[in-house]
Enzyme design. Structure first.
Site, mmCIF file in Angstrom:
data_model
loop_
_atom_site.group_PDB
_atom_site.id
_atom_site.type_symbol
_atom_site.label_atom_id
_atom_site.label_comp_id
_atom_site.label_asym_id
_atom_site.label_seq_id
_atom_site.Cartn_x
_atom_site.Cartn_y
_atom_site.Cartn_z
ATOM 1 C CE1 TYR A 259 18.591 5.928 64.496
ATOM 2 C CE2 TYR A 259 20.099 6.912 66.259
ATOM 3 C CZ TYR A 259 19.737 5.860 65.357
ATOM 4 O OH TYR A 259 20.683 4.715 65.483
ATOM 5 C CG LEU A 260 15.476 13.278 66.518
ATOM 6 C CD1 LEU A 260 15.359 14.118 67.548
ATOM 7 C CD2 LEU A 260 14.196 12.444 66.508
#
EC number: 5.6.2.1
Length: 896
Positions: free
Chosen positions: A833-834
């Site tokens: 997600y990052l």
DNA sequence: AGCTCCACTTAGCAATTGACTG
DNA sequence: CAGTCAATTGCTAAGTGGAGCT
């Protein structure tokens, strides 16, 4: 070596196995299939119906009955539901944990036969007090785990709260977000809806769409801006309904009473309209989806096989443009690595049935071994698991064996278990040389099977090993847990490689199921797994160019959302007041997805664990509190999400959302869909209208990355020493993990290692005290007359003291870090997600070596970002001016 | 127009490795 | 050096969402 062994499925055992398999498995397979089909036919339909039915039945007769029948089964669901009702957190937490743990076994049985019953059960279960029964049972069985879990959950909740606090105080991520929304809403003009609606029907969406190709990802700013303008214009409310904004904002959250609910709604919607809503609902389009659907669904399965080949196979060859630019190998490749053949037990390792030694056929023995290995696992205490296992095990038995072995409680696998335990021991105690040899062997395997050629780049394959046979371990209360996952043979495997490449040779004496050259997909090989009938794929490693590019695109899409998000938020806020129920539901769901980073929540089949996401939330998954712990309009979420991980959260929401939720829950019972006029397709379709390429999951990526960026900016201190900076990073990472609800089981040794750490802290403190004492004395000596020497000694001591204090600080810090991390998994968000460029930029900006943030594999996966991001990169900043080609062509890869 | 199927991403836990400590 | 425990890697289940079929 590589070429030759290509398919070398390790000769020896192969034959034996294949024979064995033929018997047992084919049998099993067909039976299985039938089984499935039946289920399927009823599944969906029943499910829907059931839900509805449930309502009706709910109150009446069934409960009792169901209770009985399901009493053992329901476990966690029931509990969970019960919990929800009772606000007593502590208690409920404990129970829930259990559930989670997967003790929910009961259901499963039912499912097999009466799907419809299930739903009933669900509802009933919830409502009743079966809990208690279950609990007891569960406790006995799972005490340890339960305990662990409950601890975990508790701490989790704690953490969450903590975090919230932190947030609000330190960075206030959430708050900020909310703020943003508020402000935007306040400017919003009314009428957007209308426009939007019109547009929807025929034209595109207000918030412009735009083709999402890769090029888009690199859109230039101008482009963007213009697009935005367009959308704004379109959205611009036409100014019609007077009440809209001002009013809303005006009567903010005052203290209206419950009745006000109506008023409230009324202020949004004239009474007439309201009625409207209802009426509409009843009529056609406003019918709950479930009802509409209900009537249709039918069987599926069966076909599967056949089509796979025709349609796609060899689809357009030249299709370079196609997204998955794939193209398998050119040189010879060995194909996937088949599972190792079964090695029969030594004859002295015996199986006993009913106290008597019983010799098992090879196949029956192999499967017995699968179970024996798990003897100490919680799974074996579950009825569903055991009964599924027995069913499948019996299928592979000889008829003789099948006659005898009927009751699992009479089976004694302990010798077999002991044998495998011993094997494990032995493995652990391998000598250095053995280890080394093994390692080399493994590397050789990777060298041979782990690579492929794509567009003349040598790329690492992710999972080149075909999954070995075993018992299916579903997560949560999976109805199929314990079923036999059968051995995959080359005859089950489809190979996908380019036409001009050398076709991998199957293991001697075998053939592939099929060899195709489909450039539109990225998988290299696939097979259908028998338990759930799903296709499994052999694909490239995350560090490959292909995956890297996709990863990059994903984050670019999220950044694109950033540029539109204000408008989108405005839009859904506006939609909270829509006259149409479906619009309101969509808007509220989107709010959850945005604010809470919930998953979309596709519908699930009945033969899977009962978990939900946003769109599939049911009435029992949220409870509403006008006021709770000093906060207004609190929604308490409590449900099992992906992987049956519990999501528990108390969120204060905006009044309008709250009122809407009350409306959505009206006249519904537990077991009914909260958003009965919404599903993920509808939601995603809407999102795609708002922004080309936008789907629900983009919000998760976006909010996760944005949170990281914001937290890093907030928490990082230029002057901090390295460790403190790293800690800040981890904290920022943790904020994201919390947002995304990424959990892990508390490490088994957590308490112990925590205690160790604490001891270190205590020791350090003591040391400090001591030093302080010394220090004082020296000070005295130094002051009163003190010689040069004495003075120096004092200074020295003082410094030592400082150092000690620093060390203590650090220890305390790491203890905090550890505690906070107890049940939080950072890896998932970091990996998925990052935006890695945020991290890379941060490292560059603050002089932190990337290795402090990414380990070796992670660095490989994020190589593209490491190469690309400068210290100035900002996730929320302007898009970088780079084309994918730049990235794609240059460097890359681990050519061995 | 919905549904199914397919492809691919995301996920937690288990097994293995490696760093650290006594 | 052995024994521990955390970190890393491996495994595969469980999601999402698009495409294509009916």
């Amino acid at each position: 070596m590589s070429e030759t062994e290509d398919f070398n499925l390790s000769g020896g055992g192969t034959e034996a196995i294949s024979n064995g398999m033929t018997n047992g498995i084919s049998n099993g397979t067909s039976e299985h299939r039938e089984h499935k089909e039946h289920k399927h036919k009823h599944k969906d339909k029943d499910r829907e119906k059931d839900r509805h039915r449930d309502k009706d039945r709910h109150k009446s007769s069934h409960k009792d009955k169901d209770r009985h029948s399901s009493s053992h089964k329901s476990s966690h669901k029931d509990k969970d539901r019960d919990k929800e009702r009772s606000k007593d957190k502590e208690q409920s937490d404990k129970e829930r944990h259990k559930d989670k743990d997967r003790e929910r076994s009961d259901k499963d049985k039912h499912r097999d036969k009466e799907r419809s019953d299930k739903d009933k059960h669900r509802d009933k279960d919830k409502e009743r007090s079966d809990k208690d029964k279950h609990r007891d049972k569960d406790r006995d069985k799972h005490r340890d785990k339960d305990k662990e879990r409950s601890d975990r959950e508790k701490s989790r909740d704690k953490d969450r709260h903590r975090d919230e606090k932190k947030h609000s105080s330190s960075n206030g991520e959430k708050k900020e977000r909310d703020k943003d929304r508020h402000s935007s809403s306040s400017h919003r003009s009314p009428h957007k809806d209308r426009d939007r609606e019109k547009h929807k029907d025929k034209e595109k969406s207000p918030l412009e769409p735009e083709p999402i190709k890769e090029e888009d990802m690199c859109i230039k700013e101008e482009q963007l801006e213009s697009e935005e303008e367009d959308k704004l214009v379109i959205n611009e409310p036409v100014k019609e309904e007077p009440m809209e904004e001002e009013e809303d904002e005006g009567l903010p959250v005052s203290k209206e009473e419950p009745e006000e609910q109506l008023d409230d709604d009324e202020d949004d919607i004239p009474l007439s309209h309201r009625t409207h809503i209802k009426e509409e609902d009843d009529e056609e389009d406003d019918k709950p989806l479930a009802i509409r659907k209900k009537e249709k669904k039918k069987v599926k399965k069966e076909k599967k096989e056949k089509k796979s080949r025709g349609s796609k196979l060899m689809s357009s060859p030249g299709s370079q443009s196609e997204s998955p630019t794939k193209k398998p190998k050119k040189e010879e490749e060995p194909g996937p690595l088949m599972a190792e053949a079964y090695v029969p037990l030594p004859s002295n390792v015996k199986f006993y049935y009913n106290g008597e030694h019983m010799h098992l056929s090879e196949e029956a023995e192999e499967v017995a071994g699968f179970y024996a290995r798990m003897l100490e696992h919680d799974y074996t205490t579950k009825e569903v698991f055991n009964s599924n296992f027995m069913k499948d095990w019996r299928k592979v038995m000889t008829s003789k064996e099948r006659e005898v072995i009927t009751d699992i409680s009479k089976c004694d696998f302990r010798r077999i278990h002991a044998y495998y335990v011993q094997q494990n021991e032995d493995r652990k105690n391998r000598s250095k040389e053995e280890r080394k040899a093994l390692k080399e062997k493994n590397e050789a395997l990777i060298a041979e099977y782990g690579w492929c050629n794509i567009d003349s780049h040598k790329q690492r394959i992710g999972n080149f090993k075909i999954e070995p046979p075993g018992l299916f371990r579903g997560r949560g209360e999976h109805p199929k847990q314990g079923m036999l996952k059968k051995r995959i043979m080359p005859e089950d495997v489809i190979i996908n490689c380019s036409k001009d490449s050398v076709i991998p040779k199957p293991p001697a004496g075998h053939k592939w199921k099929e060899v195709r050259a489909d450039p539109s997909v990225t998988w290299l090989a696939c097979w259908v797994e028998n338990v759930q009938g799903q296709t499994k794929y052999v694909m490239l490693n995350a560090a490959s160019k292909l995956k890297g590019e996709k990863d990059w695109q994903k984050y670019e899409m999220a950044r694109k959302l950033h540029r539109r998000v204000d408008n989108i938020r405005e839009q859904y806020r506006f939609d909270w007041k829509s006259k149409e129920m479906r619009i309101r539901q969509r808007a509220v769901a989107l709010y959850f997805i945005d604010k809470l980073a919930l998953r979309a929540g596709n519908e699930k089949d009945e033969d899977q664990a009962d978990t939900v996401g946003c769109c599939s939330l049911r009435v029992e998954h949220i409870s509403l509190h006008e006021e709770k712990d000093g906060k207004e309009y609190v929604v308490v979420f409590d449900f099992l999400g992906k992987d049956s991980i519990r999501y528990y959260n108390e969120e204060s929401v905006e009044r309008r959302v709250f009122k809407n939720l009350q409306l959505f829950k009206e006249n519904k019972e537990d077991g009914n869909d909260l958003f009965d006029r919404l599903n993920t397709q509808i939601l995603n379709k809407h999102l795609n209208e708002l922004m080309d390429g936008l789907t629900a999951k983009v919000f998760r990526t976006y909010n996760a990355s944005r949170t990281l960026q914001e937290q890093l900016d907030l928490l990082t201190n230029e002057e901090d020493p390295l460790p403190a900076k790293v800690l800040s990073y981890n904290r920022a990472n943790r904020a994201v993990a919390l947002l995304c609800n990424h959990q892990r089981a508390a490490p088994k040794t957590f308490d112990k290692s925590m205690a160790n750490l604490q001891k270190k802290i205590d020791d350090k403190k003591e040391q400090i005290e001591e030093t302080e004492r010394d220090c004082k004395q020296l000070k005295k000596a130094a002051k009163s007359g003190g010689s040069q020497k004495e003075k120096m000694g004092y200074e020295k001591k003082k410094k030592a003291l400082e150092r000690l204090k620093e060390q203590l600080e650090k220890l305390v810090l790491s203890a905090t870090d550890k505690e906070e991390n107890k049940t939080i998994a950072l890896g998932t968000s970091k990996l998925n997600y990052l935006d890695p460029r945020i991290s890379v930029a941060w490292c560059k900006k603050y002089g932190v070596p990337v290795e402090k943030v990414y380990n070796k594999t992670q660095r490989q996966k994020f190589q593209w970002a490491i190469d690309m991001a400068t210290a100035e990169y900002n996730f929320m900043g302007e898009p970088m001016n780079m084309s994918r080609n730049e990235y794609g062509d240059g460097e890359e890869e681990e050519d061995e």
